[in-house]
Structure formats: structure tokens, C-alpha cells
Design an enzyme around this catalytic site. Structure first.
Site, short mmCIF file in Angstrom:
data_model
loop_
_atom_site.label_atom_id
_atom_site.label_comp_id
_atom_site.label_asym_id
_atom_site.label_seq_id
_atom_site.Cartn_x
_atom_site.Cartn_y
_atom_site.Cartn_z
N SER A 1 -35.05 3.07 -48.31
CA SER A 1 -35.82 3.97 -47.81
C SER A 1 -35.44 4.57 -46.56
CB SER A 1 -37.41 3.51 -47.62
OG SER A 1 -37.95 2.98 -48.90
N HIS B 1 -37.52 8.62 -52.07
CA HIS B 1 -36.20 8.11 -52.70
C HIS B 1 -35.70 9.28 -53.59
CE1 HIS B 1 -36.77 3.70 -51.97
NE2 HIS B 1 -38.01 4.05 -51.84
N HIS C 1 -38.00 0.63 -58.51
CA HIS C 1 -38.57 -0.83 -58.20
C HIS C 1 -39.29 -1.26 -59.15
CE1 HIS C 1 -38.02 1.64 -54.33
NE2 HIS C 1 -37.91 0.46 -53.74
N TYR D 1 -42.28 -2.29 -58.86
CA TYR D 1 -43.70 -1.76 -58.77
C TYR D 1 -43.88 -0.43 -59.54
CZ TYR D 1 -42.17 0.69 -54.76
OH TYR D 1 -41.32 1.54 -53.83
N GLU D 2 -42.83 0.08 -59.87
CA GLU D 2 -43.04 1.46 -60.43
C GLU D 2 -43.36 1.09 -62.14
OE1 GLU D 2 -40.21 4.71 -59.12
OE2 GLU D 2 -39.28 2.89 -58.18
N ALA E 1 -35.38 -1.31 -46.64
CA ALA E 1 -36.56 -1.34 -45.44
C ALA E 1 -37.31 -2.25 -45.38
CB ALA E 1 -37.27 -0.04 -45.35
N MET F 1 -39.73 -5.05 -50.95
CA MET F 1 -40.00 -4.89 -52.38
C MET F 1 -38.91 -4.47 -53.22
SD MET F 1 -43.48 -2.59 -51.88
CE MET F 1 -44.67 -3.08 -50.53
N SER F 2 -37.65 -5.00 -52.85
CA SER F 2 -36.51 -4.67 -53.57
C SER F 2 -35.33 -5.59 -53.37
CB SER F 2 -35.85 -3.25 -52.99
OG SER F 2 -35.38 -3.34 -51.82
N ASN G 1 -41.10 -2.21 -39.61
CA ASN G 1 -42.34 -2.42 -38.99
C ASN G 1 -42.65 -3.95 -38.89
OD1 ASN G 1 -42.66 -2.04 -42.08
ND2 ASN G 1 -44.13 -3.48 -41.58
N HIS H 1 -46.43 4.01 -45.45
CA HIS H 1 -45.04 4.34 -46.03
C HIS H 1 -44.40 5.37 -45.17
CE1 HIS H 1 -41.82 4.90 -48.63
NE2 HIS H 1 -42.09 6.30 -49.03
N1 HPA Z 1 -43.98 -5.28 -46.46
C1 HPA Z 1 -43.20 -4.99 -47.62
N2 HPA Z 1 -42.36 -4.24 -47.74
C2 HPA Z 1 -41.93 -3.36 -46.87
C3 HPA Z 1 -42.55 -3.49 -45.57
C4 HPA Z 1 -43.47 -4.52 -45.27
O1 HPA Z 1 -44.19 -4.87 -44.35
N3 HPA Z 1 -41.90 -2.65 -44.51
C5 HPA Z 1 -40.92 -1.78 -45.40
N4 HPA Z 1 -41.13 -2.41 -46.81
#
Ligand code: HPA
Length: 277
Positions: free
Chosen positions: A34, A65, A87, A89-90, A117, A215-216, A239, A251
Site C-alpha cells: 500500500s 492497490h 488479500h 480479507y477480500e 504497510a 494483513m499480507s 501508524n 486506511h
Molecule cells: N494493523 C493492521 N494492518 C495494518 C495496520 C495496522 O495497524 N497499518 C497498516 N496495515
């Protein structure tokens, strides 16, 4: 389709890519996470192929993406880069999430640079820092190797002792030092998502030994190791994990942090690639 082995399906995708970009012989694969797609600006592009034109590829439903393979040379090294990934989750099964990894390896990429990310779990990590992934926790609850094993791809029970190659990590550390970039290092926890973690979950992940969460990546690395490719992993800490900083996660924040580290990230990856060439 049912009686076809995975390697036959992969081969068909490889042929589609070679047809779209004649002469494609990448030795290095790069997965751009990302907000990190800007690295392709440094690639001398021989050709691009949209995921919708490659049999077996799925297209991402997530904003931010893109979905194409970029083939060319980076620092003189023949590369194939995934601009965008899908991903779990999709809603795609793990085997489909990793399909592009398998195609890149079959195209000739015996080394992969996988980026993402991630949220910082380690309280010392600040947003917009880059973390070298030393190891991972696959907490997705699934595995891309579920089901019958295709021995043409790799062994039934692949070793995962060195998921992130020690030599490649050393190269990354040396390059970071040479450009005076502060490079964090730690364990990436891969979760299913798509909801971000609760503060209690972030505390739990810290106790489990994670430094970052996303998540990847973990499934992709399992598939790469299954096929014997070596992996370098880099996380952009977009973050602080939930509960470690004031305010909710979004996001948009993740994308903005990706954009902000893009310059450091591009410098780091380009120089690593130059060293590998
Ligand atoms: N958690 C999960 N996935 C993420 C995060 C997070 O804080 N930041 C970017 N992808």
C-alpha cells in the site's frame, strides 16, 4: 481444471506474461505494498501486464492497490514487480492470494523483495519508519499449502527456519547504513483483517513477540519458501498499533504514511537491488 496440477495452471500464466512481454526473464520479484507503488518509476519498463489479462490472477478490490505486473530492469537487474496484491480479507482463498508469487518464481525470480504497510506493535517504533522483517507469525488461520501438494512446486512440509534470508537482511542493513537511514528490525504478525486490531489484540501481539502487524505477506512468504525462493521483507510502519497512539486508525493514514516514506523506501530498495545485481 479439476484434474490439472497447480504447476500446469501456473505455467499457463507464465506463458501469458511472456506473450505480453516477450523476452521477460526476471531474476528478482518485488511486491509493492500500500502506498509504495512509486518504486516502479525507477524501473526501466519493458512492458506491463494487467492482472485481468493473466489467467489465475485475481484483481484487488481495495482502493490504493493497482493491479499489474511491471517487467523491466531496476539498477540493471531484470525484475518483475507486482503493483498491487490481493488479500485474504477480500475473500480469496490463500492459494489464490499467493498465485502471483508462484508465477514470478516460475518466471525466474529466485529472490523476492516483499513489502507492506504495517502497524507498529513495538512501542519504540514511530510511524514512517521502515522495518526489516526478521521473522513472522502467521496468524491468519490459514495456509496457502492447504490441500494436495504439487511436488513439482515444492515439498509437502517445507522448512520455515529461514523465512527471511539472512544474507539479504545483511545487505539491507549495510545499504541502510550507507544512506544513513534508520532501519528497524523485527517480527511481522500477519492477520486476516480487514478490521484493524483492538488495543487488547495489539498488546497480545506484543506479548507473542510481534513488532509490527499487517494483513499480507506471510502467505506469500510461505509460498515463496515452498518453491525455494529467498525473501527479503520490508514493512513501512504507517501508524502505531491501535491503543499505542491517540485517535482511530484509517486506511487514508496508511496511504499517506506510505507516500511520506516513499522516497526513503525507493532509495533503500533501489540500492539493495543494485547490490544484488
Ligand atoms: N494493523 C493492521 N494492518 C495494518 C495496520 C495496522 O495497524 N497499518 C497498516 N496495515
Amino acid at each position: 481444471m479439476e484434474n490439472e496440477t497447480q504447476s500446469v495452471v501456473i505455467q499457463r500464466a507464465v506463458e501469458a506474461v511472456r506473450e505480453a512481454v516477450p523476452g521477460a526473464q526476471p531474476t528478482l520479484g518485488i511486491v509493492l505494498g500500500s502506498g509504495l507503488g512509486g518504486l516502479v518509476d525507477g524501473i526501466e519498463i519493458a512492458g506491463t501486464v494487467g492482472y485481468d489479462r493473466i489467467p489465475g490472477f485475481r484483481t484487488s478490490t481495495v482502493e490504493g492497490h493497482e493491479g499489474r505486473l511491471v517487467i523491466g530492469t531496476l539498477q540493471g537487474v531484470p525484475v518483475v514487480a507486482m503493483q498491487g496484491r490481493v488479500h485474504l480479507y477480500e475473500g480469496y482463498p490463500a492459494s489464490e492470494v499467493v498465485f502471483p508469487i508462484r508465477v514470478m518464481v516460475r518466471l525466474g525470480a529466485t529472490r523476492l523483495i516483499v513489502t507492506n504497510a504495517a502497524g507498529g506493535v513495538n512501542p519504540d517504533f514511530d510511524e514512517k519508519e521502515i522495518m526489516l522483517i526478521s521473522d513472522h507469525l502467521n496468524l491468519t488461520g490459514t495456509n496457502p499449502l492447504l490441500g494436495p501438494n504439487d511436488m513439482a512446486l515444492g515439498p509437502r512440509f517445507p522448512d520455515m527456519t529461514d523465512p527471511y534470508d539472512a544474507d539479504l537482511r545483511q545487505v539491507a542493513r549495510e545499504v541502510a547504513e550507507s544512506i544513513e537511514l534508520k532501519l528497524r528490525e523485527g517480527v511481522y504478525a500477519g492477520l486476516l483483517g480487514p478490521s484493524y486490531e483492538t488495543p487488547a489484540e495489539v498488546r497480545m501481539l506484543g506479548r507473542l513477540g510481534a513488532d509490527a502487524v499487517g494483513m499480507s505477506t506471510v502467505l506469500e512468504v510461505i509460498a515463496a519458501r515452498h518453491m525455494g525462493a529467498s525473501v527479503l521483507g520490508l514493512s513501512c510502519i504507517s501508524n502505531k498499533g491501535a491503543g499505542l497512539a491517540a485517535g482511530p486508525l484509517s486506511h487514508d493514514e496508511v496511504k499517506a504514511a506510505g507516500a511520506a516514506v516513499q522516497e526513503d523506501f525507493i532509495a533503500l530498495v533501489s540500492k539493495i537491488v543494485a547490490r544484488l545485481g
